[in-house]
Design a protein around this motif. Structure first.
Motif, PDB file in Angstrom:
ATOM      1  N   ALA A  51       0.838  -1.201   0.000  1.00  0.00           N
ATOM      2  CA  ALA A  51       0.000   0.000   0.000  1.00  0.00           C
ATOM      3  C   ALA A  51       0.874   1.253   0.000  1.00  0.00           C
ATOM      4  O   ALA A  51       1.848   1.343   0.757  1.00  0.00           O
ATOM      5  N   LEU A  52       0.544   2.216  -0.867  1.00  0.00           N
ATOM      6  CA  LEU A  52       1.220   3.501  -0.863  1.00  0.00           C
ATOM      7  C   LEU A  52       0.696   4.333   0.312  1.00  0.00           C
ATOM      8  O   LEU A  52      -0.409   4.098   0.808  1.00  0.00           O
ATOM      9  N   PRO A  53       1.455   5.338   0.768  1.00  0.00           N
ATOM     10  CA  PRO A  53       1.061   6.101   1.959  1.00  0.00           C
ATOM     11  C   PRO A  53      -0.321   6.747   1.877  1.00  0.00           C
ATOM     12  O   PRO A  53      -1.062   6.757   2.850  1.00  0.00           O
ATOM     13  N   TRP A  54      -0.683   7.319   0.715  1.00  0.00           N
ATOM     14  CA  TRP A  54      -1.953   8.022   0.614  1.00  0.00           C
ATOM     15  C   TRP A  54      -3.002   7.209  -0.148  1.00  0.00           C
ATOM     16  O   TRP A  54      -4.061   6.918   0.371  1.00  0.00           O
ATOM     17  N   TYR A  55      -2.696   6.854  -1.345  1.00  0.00           N
ATOM     18  CA  TYR A  55      -3.654   6.099  -2.164  1.00  0.00           C
ATOM     19  C   TYR A  55      -2.886   5.267  -3.177  1.00  0.00           C
ATOM     20  O   TYR A  55      -1.903   5.724  -3.758  1.00  0.00           O
ATOM     21  N   GLY A  56      -3.349   4.075  -3.395  1.00  0.00           N
ATOM     22  CA  GLY A  56      -2.737   3.229  -4.417  1.00  0.00           C
ATOM     23  C   GLY A  56      -2.121   1.972  -3.846  1.00  0.00           C
ATOM     24  O   GLY A  56      -1.667   1.938  -2.698  1.00  0.00           O
ATOM     25  N   PRO A 147       1.370   3.282 -18.948  1.00  0.00           N
ATOM     26  CA  PRO A 147      -0.082   3.232 -18.710  1.00  0.00           C
ATOM     27  C   PRO A 147      -0.774   2.131 -19.510  1.00  0.00           C
ATOM     28  O   PRO A 147      -1.697   1.484 -19.000  1.00  0.00           O
ATOM     29  N   LEU A 148      -0.321   1.907 -20.752  1.00  0.00           N
ATOM     30  CA  LEU A 148      -0.921   0.866 -21.582  1.00  0.00           C
ATOM     31  C   LEU A 148      -0.668  -0.512 -20.976  1.00  0.00           C
ATOM     32  O   LEU A 148      -1.588  -1.331 -20.855  1.00  0.00           O
ATOM     33  N   ASP A 149       0.568  -0.773 -20.594  1.00  0.00           N
ATOM     34  CA  ASP A 149       0.931  -2.052 -19.991  1.00  0.00           C
ATOM     35  C   ASP A 149       0.125  -2.295 -18.717  1.00  0.00           C
ATOM     36  O   ASP A 149      -0.427  -3.392 -18.509  1.00  0.00           O
ATOM     37  N   THR A 150       0.044  -1.277 -17.867  1.00  0.00           N
ATOM     38  CA  THR A 150      -0.639  -1.421 -16.581  1.00  0.00           C
ATOM     39  C   THR A 150      -2.130  -1.665 -16.771  1.00  0.00           C
ATOM     40  O   THR A 150      -2.726  -2.521 -16.095  1.00  0.00           O
ATOM     41  N   SER A 169      -7.173   1.461  -7.678  1.00  0.00           N
ATOM     42  CA  SER A 169      -6.047   1.706  -6.783  1.00  0.00           C
ATOM     43  C   SER A 169      -4.775   1.049  -7.298  1.00  0.00           C
ATOM     44  O   SER A 169      -3.681   1.622  -7.221  1.00  0.00           O
ATOM     45  N   ILE A 170      -4.922  -0.166  -7.837  1.00  0.00           N
ATOM     46  CA  ILE A 170      -3.760  -0.867  -8.406  1.00  0.00           C
ATOM     47  C   ILE A 170      -3.235  -0.128  -9.640  1.00  0.00           C
ATOM     48  O   ILE A 170      -2.024   0.023  -9.827  1.00  0.00           O
ATOM     49  N   LEU A 171      -4.155   0.308 -10.504  1.00  0.00           N
ATOM     50  CA  LEU A 171      -3.750   1.042 -11.710  1.00  0.00           C
ATOM     51  C   LEU A 171      -2.920   2.273 -11.333  1.00  0.00           C
ATOM     52  O   LEU A 171      -1.849   2.521 -11.901  1.00  0.00           O
ATOM     53  N   TRP A 172      -3.441   3.060 -10.403  1.00  0.00           N
ATOM     54  CA  TRP A 172      -2.748   4.281  -9.990  1.00  0.00           C
ATOM     55  C   TRP A 172      -1.381   3.946  -9.381  1.00  0.00           C
ATOM     56  O   TRP A 172      -0.362   4.526  -9.762  1.00  0.00           O
ATOM     57  N   GLY A 173      -1.374   3.001  -8.438  1.00  0.00           N
ATOM     58  CA  GLY A 173      -0.130   2.672  -7.755  1.00  0.00           C
ATOM     59  C   GLY A 173       0.931   2.124  -8.683  1.00  0.00           C
ATOM     60  O   GLY A 173       2.105   2.519  -8.607  1.00  0.00           O
ATOM     61  N   ASP A 174       0.540   1.235  -9.582  1.00  0.00           N
ATOM     62  CA  ASP A 174       1.518   0.632 -10.492  1.00  0.00           C
ATOM     63  C   ASP A 174       2.053   1.637 -11.510  1.00  0.00           C
ATOM     64  O   ASP A 174       3.246   1.611 -11.846  1.00  0.00           O
ATOM     65  N   ILE A 175       1.182   2.513 -12.004  1.00  0.00           N
ATOM     66  CA  ILE A 175       1.652   3.521 -12.965  1.00  0.00           C
ATOM     67  C   ILE A 175       2.650   4.457 -12.302  1.00  0.00           C
ATOM     68  O   ILE A 175       3.710   4.770 -12.861  1.00  0.00           O
ATOM     69  N   VAL A 176       2.323   4.924 -11.096  1.00  0.00           N
ATOM     70  CA  VAL A 176       3.235   5.819 -10.373  1.00  0.00           C
ATOM     71  C   VAL A 176       4.563   5.128 -10.105  1.00  0.00           C
ATOM     72  O   VAL A 176       5.642   5.701 -10.326  1.00  0.00           O
ATOM     73  N   ALA A 177       4.496   3.885  -9.631  1.00  0.00           N
ATOM     74  CA  ALA A 177       5.731   3.152  -9.310  1.00  0.00           C
ATOM     75  C   ALA A 177       6.568   2.892 -10.552  1.00  0.00           C
ATOM     76  O   ALA A 177       7.793   3.078 -10.542  1.00  0.00           O
ATOM     77  N   LYS A 178       5.935   2.466 -11.642  1.00  0.00           N
ATOM     78  CA  LYS A 178       6.681   2.166 -12.866  1.00  0.00           C
ATOM     79  C   LYS A 178       7.312   3.416 -13.461  1.00  0.00           C
ATOM     80  O   LYS A 178       8.457   3.387 -13.931  1.00  0.00           O
ATOM     81  N   MET A 179       6.576   4.532 -13.446  1.00  0.00           N
ATOM     82  CA  MET A 179       7.140   5.779 -13.972  1.00  0.00           C
ATOM     83  C   MET A 179       8.326   6.224 -13.128  1.00  0.00           C
ATOM     84  O   MET A 179       9.349   6.679 -13.658  1.00  0.00           O
TER      85      MET A 179
END
Length: 200
Positions: A51-56, A147-150, A169-179
């Motif tokens: 889990a990310l601190p705020w959301y994701g 974003p496409l991959d995620t 939540s997974i989409l947001w977290g994974d995109i942020v982490a991958k970027m």
């Protein structure tokens, strides 16, 4: 007869140039092997989340998948045919992984489709930006492919398994982490290149 031979040569040369052995073959094959292994590890760990601190939510598999960014960009230097060969080989290995280790077929199907489509998009964008600086090419291609991959992977793997709120939540977290991982990897690579250029 001479005209026929010259025509044949003209037709065959582009094909030969596409499949020629890369100058740094060992480095290219090594990067391809690391990429494939990282994807297989990501498949095994993709249903565990942080889990990310705020959301994701970030899949543990995403952290393993982050290794692929620098390896993929190294394979780019050998040419697009080598990148596509790596992607197809990865899809085959992932299919074997499902049979041999019992990884869910949905995970494997999502992984294969995401790799083939998103990484193909990454390759084409990277090639389209070939006149730009290397880091611009990397960040620009990542901005399309991540974003496409995620989206492809998460929806195929988890739709109907998790709620749409959790999927978001997974989409947001994974995109942020991958970027973040992709950008950091690119910056580290640029620093390495500058260091070696200064020190011979």
């Amino acid at each position: 007869m001479a005209e026929t031979r010259s025509t044949t040569a003209a037709l065959s040369l582009p094909i030969i140039s596409r499949i020629r052995w890369p100058e740094r073959a060992a480095a290219t094959l090594g990067a391809m092997a690391i990429y494939i292994i990282a994807v297989l590890i990501a498949n095994e760990t993709t249903t565990r989340f942080i889990a990310l601190p705020w959301y994701g939510l970030v899949s543990v598999g995403t952290l393993a998948f982050g290794i692929t960014f620098t390896q993929r960009d190294r394979v780019h230097r050998a040419g697009r045919p080598w990148v596509y060969a790596m992607l197809v080989t990865t899809a085959i290995c992932a299919t074997l992984q499902s049979w041999l280790t019992g990884v869910s077929w949905r995970i494997i199907a999502a992984s294969c489709l995401a790799i083939l489509l998103a990484e193909a998009a990454d390759t084409e964008v990277f090639h389209h930006l070939r006149e730009r600086q290397w880091i611009v090419r990397v960040i620009g291609s990542n901005a399309v492919s991540i974003p496409l991959d995620t989206a492809i992977f998460t929806i195929i793997a988890f739709a109907g398994v998790f709620t749409w709120g959790m999927i978001g939540s997974i989409l947001w977290g994974d995109i942020v982490a991958k970027m973040a991982i992709g950008t950091l990897a690119a910056l580290v690579r640029v620093s390495e290149l500058r260091y070696f250029s200064r020190n011979g």
